[in-house]
Design an enzyme around this catalytic site. Structure first.
Site, mmCIF file in Angstrom:
data_model
loop_
_atom_site.group_PDB
_atom_site.id
_atom_site.type_symbol
_atom_site.label_atom_id
_atom_site.label_comp_id
_atom_site.label_asym_id
_atom_site.label_seq_id
_atom_site.Cartn_x
_atom_site.Cartn_y
_atom_site.Cartn_z
ATOM 1 N N THR A 251 -8.529 -0.949 12.064
ATOM 2 C CA THR A 251 -9.348 0.257 11.875
ATOM 3 C C THR A 251 -10.446 0.417 12.914
ATOM 4 N N LYS B 137 -11.653 -6.584 7.676
ATOM 5 C CA LYS B 137 -10.608 -6.105 8.594
ATOM 6 C C LYS B 137 -10.652 -6.856 9.930
ATOM 7 N N GLY C 203 0.817 -1.222 0.000
ATOM 8 C CA GLY C 203 0.000 0.000 0.000
ATOM 9 C C GLY C 203 0.842 1.259 0.000
ATOM 10 N N ILE C 204 2.071 1.171 -0.512
ATOM 11 C CA ILE C 204 2.981 2.341 -0.472
ATOM 12 C C ILE C 204 2.477 3.486 -1.348
ATOM 13 N N HIS D 136 -7.959 9.224 9.506
ATOM 14 C CA HIS D 136 -6.907 10.238 9.403
ATOM 15 C C HIS D 136 -6.782 10.661 7.947
ATOM 16 N N GLU E 120 -13.301 1.041 12.158
ATOM 17 C CA GLU E 120 -14.494 0.400 11.587
ATOM 18 C C GLU E 120 -14.785 -0.943 12.253
ATOM 19 N N SER F 148 -9.894 -0.022 0.555
ATOM 20 C CA SER F 148 -10.089 0.670 1.835
ATOM 21 C C SER F 148 -11.351 1.522 1.895
ATOM 22 N N TYR G 233 -16.188 -4.251 4.377
ATOM 23 C CA TYR G 233 -14.834 -3.790 4.682
ATOM 24 C C TYR G 233 -14.504 -4.072 6.155
ATOM 25 N N GLY H 182 -0.579 4.475 -1.496
ATOM 26 C CA GLY H 182 -1.752 5.079 -0.858
ATOM 27 C C GLY H 182 -1.362 6.259 0.026
ATOM 28 N N GLN H 183 -2.366 6.873 0.640
ATOM 29 C CA GLN H 183 -2.108 8.021 1.523
ATOM 30 C C GLN H 183 -1.084 7.672 2.605
ATOM 31 N N ASP H 184 -1.380 6.645 3.401
ATOM 32 C CA ASP H 184 -0.521 6.337 4.543
ATOM 33 C C ASP H 184 0.833 5.806 4.089
HETATM 34 P P1 NDP Z 1 -5.531 4.032 0.420
HETATM 35 O O1 NDP Z 1 -6.815 3.570 -0.142
HETATM 36 O O2 NDP Z 1 -5.074 5.425 0.174
HETATM 37 O O3 NDP Z 1 -4.354 3.071 -0.107
HETATM 38 C C1 NDP Z 1 -4.555 1.693 -0.271
HETATM 39 C C2 NDP Z 1 -3.297 1.083 -0.850
HETATM 40 O O4 NDP Z 1 -3.510 -0.336 -1.041
HETATM 41 C C3 NDP Z 1 -2.900 1.639 -2.228
HETATM 42 O O5 NDP Z 1 -1.499 1.722 -2.302
HETATM 43 C C4 NDP Z 1 -3.400 0.553 -3.179
HETATM 44 O O6 NDP Z 1 -2.714 0.517 -4.411
HETATM 45 C C5 NDP Z 1 -3.072 -0.676 -2.347
HETATM 46 N N1 NDP Z 1 -3.772 -1.874 -2.808
HETATM 47 C C6 NDP Z 1 -5.111 -2.050 -2.950
HETATM 48 N N2 NDP Z 1 -5.370 -3.288 -3.396
HETATM 49 C C7 NDP Z 1 -4.167 -3.907 -3.540
HETATM 50 C C8 NDP Z 1 -3.784 -5.195 -3.989
HETATM 51 N N3 NDP Z 1 -4.685 -6.105 -4.362
HETATM 52 N N4 NDP Z 1 -2.466 -5.504 -4.016
HETATM 53 C C9 NDP Z 1 -1.539 -4.573 -3.652
HETATM 54 N N5 NDP Z 1 -1.848 -3.344 -3.215
HETATM 55 C C10 NDP Z 1 -3.147 -3.009 -3.173
HETATM 56 O O7 NDP Z 1 -5.577 3.740 1.987
HETATM 57 P P2 NDP Z 1 -4.953 4.584 3.212
HETATM 58 O O8 NDP Z 1 -3.559 4.929 2.898
HETATM 59 O O9 NDP Z 1 -5.902 5.629 3.618
HETATM 60 O O10 NDP Z 1 -5.002 3.483 4.375
HETATM 61 C C11 NDP Z 1 -3.932 2.543 4.548
HETATM 62 C C12 NDP Z 1 -4.469 1.320 5.271
HETATM 63 O O11 NDP Z 1 -4.968 1.699 6.544
HETATM 64 C C13 NDP Z 1 -5.615 0.618 4.562
HETATM 65 O O12 NDP Z 1 -5.477 -0.762 4.827
HETATM 66 C C14 NDP Z 1 -6.853 1.147 5.254
HETATM 67 O O13 NDP Z 1 -7.908 0.222 5.171
HETATM 68 C C15 NDP Z 1 -6.344 1.314 6.667
HETATM 69 N N6 NDP Z 1 -6.960 2.365 7.463
HETATM 70 C C16 NDP Z 1 -7.030 3.644 6.981
HETATM 71 C C17 NDP Z 1 -7.549 4.647 7.762
HETATM 72 C C18 NDP Z 1 -7.642 6.064 7.275
HETATM 73 O O14 NDP Z 1 -8.355 6.842 7.910
HETATM 74 N N7 NDP Z 1 -6.938 6.434 6.220
HETATM 75 C C19 NDP Z 1 -8.019 4.365 9.143
HETATM 76 C C20 NDP Z 1 -7.839 2.996 9.558
HETATM 77 C C21 NDP Z 1 -7.325 2.049 8.741
HETATM 78 P P3 NDP Z 1 -3.176 1.447 -5.669
HETATM 79 O O15 NDP Z 1 -2.573 2.802 -5.406
HETATM 80 O O16 NDP Z 1 -2.582 0.730 -6.817
HETATM 81 O O17 NDP Z 1 -4.676 1.469 -5.657
HETATM 82 P P1 GDR Z 2 -15.107 5.970 6.495
HETATM 83 O O1 GDR Z 2 -14.692 7.242 5.613
HETATM 84 O O2 GDR Z 2 -16.254 5.248 5.939
HETATM 85 O O3 GDR Z 2 -15.213 6.460 7.909
HETATM 86 O O4 GDR Z 2 -13.813 5.032 6.309
HETATM 87 P P2 GDR Z 2 -15.506 8.137 4.567
HETATM 88 O O5 GDR Z 2 -14.736 9.386 4.484
HETATM 89 O O6 GDR Z 2 -15.770 7.404 3.295
HETATM 90 O O7 GDR Z 2 -16.925 8.382 5.287
HETATM 91 C C1 GDR Z 2 -17.023 9.047 6.532
HETATM 92 C C2 GDR Z 2 -18.487 9.335 6.819
HETATM 93 O O8 GDR Z 2 -18.973 10.319 5.899
HETATM 94 C C3 GDR Z 2 -20.265 9.929 5.469
HETATM 95 N N1 GDR Z 2 -20.574 10.548 4.158
HETATM 96 C C4 GDR Z 2 -19.916 10.318 3.007
HETATM 97 N N2 GDR Z 2 -18.826 9.544 2.742
HETATM 98 C C5 GDR Z 2 -18.356 9.545 1.457
HETATM 99 N N3 GDR Z 2 -17.258 8.810 1.179
HETATM 100 N N4 GDR Z 2 -18.959 10.259 0.458
HETATM 101 C C6 GDR Z 2 -20.074 11.039 0.686
HETATM 102 O O9 GDR Z 2 -20.594 11.673 -0.208
HETATM 103 C C7 GDR Z 2 -20.561 11.068 2.028
HETATM 104 N N5 GDR Z 2 -21.590 11.742 2.622
HETATM 105 C C8 GDR Z 2 -21.567 11.402 3.914
HETATM 106 C C9 GDR Z 2 -20.196 8.411 5.415
HETATM 107 O O10 GDR Z 2 -21.506 7.841 5.378
HETATM 108 C C10 GDR Z 2 -19.417 8.118 6.691
HETATM 109 O O11 GDR Z 2 -20.276 8.069 7.781
HETATM 110 C C11 GDR Z 2 -12.498 5.589 6.357
HETATM 111 C C12 GDR Z 2 -11.612 4.723 5.439
HETATM 112 O O12 GDR Z 2 -10.348 5.347 5.338
HETATM 113 C C13 GDR Z 2 -11.414 3.337 6.005
HETATM 114 O O13 GDR Z 2 -10.447 2.629 5.232
HETATM 115 C C14 GDR Z 2 -10.932 3.456 7.456
HETATM 116 O O14 GDR Z 2 -10.778 2.164 8.007
HETATM 117 C C15 GDR Z 2 -11.909 4.277 8.266
HETATM 118 O O15 GDR Z 2 -12.012 5.568 7.681
HETATM 119 C C16 GDR Z 2 -11.431 4.462 9.708
#
Ligand code: NDP
Ligand code: GDR
Length: 343
Positions: free
Chosen positions: A134, A161, A12-13, A187, A136, A93, A157, A15-17
């Site tokens: 998470t 998890k 997941g490098i 975050h 979640e 995610s 999801y 991605g955001q985190d």
């Molecule tokens: P992102 O959605 O930004 O990033 C997800 C990453 O996973 C991307 O690099 C994506 O690649 C990669 N990926 C998806 N599917 C595959 C696959 N089949 N094989 C290899 N790589 C894959 O997520 P975040 O950075 O926001 O979150 C990081 C992790 O933390 C996730 O597991 C998320 O569920 C978890 N999390 C996030 C939270 C948040 O608030 N951000 C809170 C709690 C947990 P590509 O760029 O190619 O799509």
């Molecule tokens: P979440 O994040 O489901 O908490 O998961 P998201 O930002 O998608 O939703 C947060 C809340 O906002 C409400 N919502 C909407 N959400 C989206 N995406 N689009 C809309 O238009 C909208 N309107 C209202 C949602 O119903 C929800 O209640 C994130 C992800 O990063 C997960 O991978 C991670 O595990 C959790 O945060 C912690």
């Protein structure tokens, strides 16, 4: 010097985190290895600034093609890299999308964790393992939530998890692996995926301010979340792997906001009246919603010395400023990305 350098492997490098974590580890002199998916177009925008020419001697960021669905590849890679630390951040995610793609989410977000843990065992590398768990997991269990709060996931999801959480804990207990779950609350950052609610709001605020968009369609504005700043959370992940004992930790700010609160701050910061622009669209509702998540980060504060400093209002302003700047750099016309209507 080079022989003492620690090696990290990040799924997941891109991605955001993953991008912030790679930055952090490079700043700590790690050799960083990242798993990236082969894509028909470039998918490395978030880490392009970290790119190092692989032909250079002493290159410290190395990317490897692979997919979490391919356990054999994971084993081979770990055997070759021999990492000291693994951060499993790769996942499908998006909670709403997991209702559209439940089986894919189970595979990527759930079963991939056992593939990676088995790759650790079969490759025989002695390494520490971080699992991106998470808030979640808590789902329908009311706040405040901490490490002892019962789980009640509310989406495919969350359920995927949950499997990853327990299999990580099981491998810790069964095989003595230094494996931990970071139970992270939401975050965000300017690098947040564009269809998560915060980024959707801040991008729209920037586009409406620039006069290239009129309306923003949203789902449930009453949901309560605990939003923190992503760079601070990757520091917490790293600290978990530096602890003496493998333990699970909640990372959160401990403060609550509704989606509406975030919307108001973001639009005000852009000089806009949100009520003139925001419309309701039921397609953004989830079949089962998570109403309220507010974390209690006291264990991480006490044992890891980890604390947050950016609250959700500051976060909204940081993200709006970044999206305004990005839009100005892009120039007009502003073209939004085609995507399905549920996220
Ligand atoms: P992102 O959605 O930004 O990033 C997800 C990453 O996973 C991307 O690099 C994506 O690649 C990669 N990926 C998806 N599917 C595959 C696959 N089949 N094989 C290899 N790589 C894959 O997520 P975040 O950075 O926001 O979150 C990081 C992790 O933390 C996730 O597991 C998320 O569920 C978890 N999390 C996030 C939270 C948040 O608030 N951000 C809170 C709690 C947990 P590509 O760029 O190619 O799509
Ligand atoms: P979440 O994040 O489901 O908490 O998961 P998201 O930002 O998608 O939703 C947060 C809340 O906002 C409400 N919502 C909407 N959400 C989206 N995406 N689009 C809309 O238009 C909208 N309107 C209202 C949602 O119903 C929800 O209640 C994130 C992800 O990063 C997960 O991978 C991670 O595990 C959790 O945060 C912690």
């Amino acid at each position: 010097m080079t022989s003492e350098r620690r090696k990290a492997f990040i799924t997941g490098i891109t991605g955001q985190d993953g991008s912030y974590l790679a930055e952090l580890l490079l700043s700590k002199n790690y050799e960083v290895h990242g798993l990236i998916r082969r894509s028909s177009s470039f998918n490395t925008e978030r880490i392009d600034h970290l790119y190092q020419d692989p032909h250079d001697p002493d290159v410290r960021l190395q990317l490897h093609y692979g997919d979490l669905s391919d356990g054999v590849r994971l084993t081979t890679l770990l055997r070759d890299i021999e990492p000291d630390e693994i951060y499993n951040l790769g996942a499908q995610s998006h909670v709403r999308v997991s209702f559209d793609e439940p089986v894919h989410t189970a595979e990527t977000t759930g079963a991939s964790t056992i593939r990676l843990l088995e790759a650790v065992r079969q490759s025989g590398v002695g390494c520490k393992f971080y699992q991106a768990s998470t808030s979640e997991l808590f789902g329908a269990t009311p706040p405040p939530q901490n490490e002892s709060t019962p789980f009640y996931p509310r989406s495919p999801y969350g359920v995927a998890k949950l499997y990853s959480y327990w299999i990580t804990k099981n491998y810790r207990e069964a095989y003595g692996l230094f494996a931990v779950n970071g139970i992270l609350f939401n975050h965000e950052s300017p690098r947040r995926g564009e269809t998560f609610v915060t980024r959707k709001i801040t991008r729209a605020a920037a586009a409406i301010k620039a006069g290239v968009q009129d309306h923003l369609y949203m789902g449930n504005l009453d949901a309560v979340r605990d939003w923190g700043y992503a760079p601070e959370y990757v520091e917490g992940m790293w600290r978990m792997l530096q602890a003496d004992e493998p333990e699970d930790f909640v990372l959160a700010t401990g403060q609550e906001s509704t989606v509406r609160d975030f919307l108001i701050v973001a639009f005000e910061h852009a000089g806009l009246d949100w009520e003139k622009h925001v419309r309701f669209d039921p397609r953004y509702l989830r079949p089962t919603e998570v109403d309220a998540l507010i974390g209690d980060p006291s264990k991480a504060a006490e044992k890891l010395g980890w604390r947050t400093s950016v609250n959700s209002a500051e976060l909204a302003r940081i993200m709006v400023d970044a999206d305004i700047e990005r839009l100005e750099c892009q120039g007009r016309p502003y073209i939004d990305t085609p995507r399905p209507s549920t996220a």
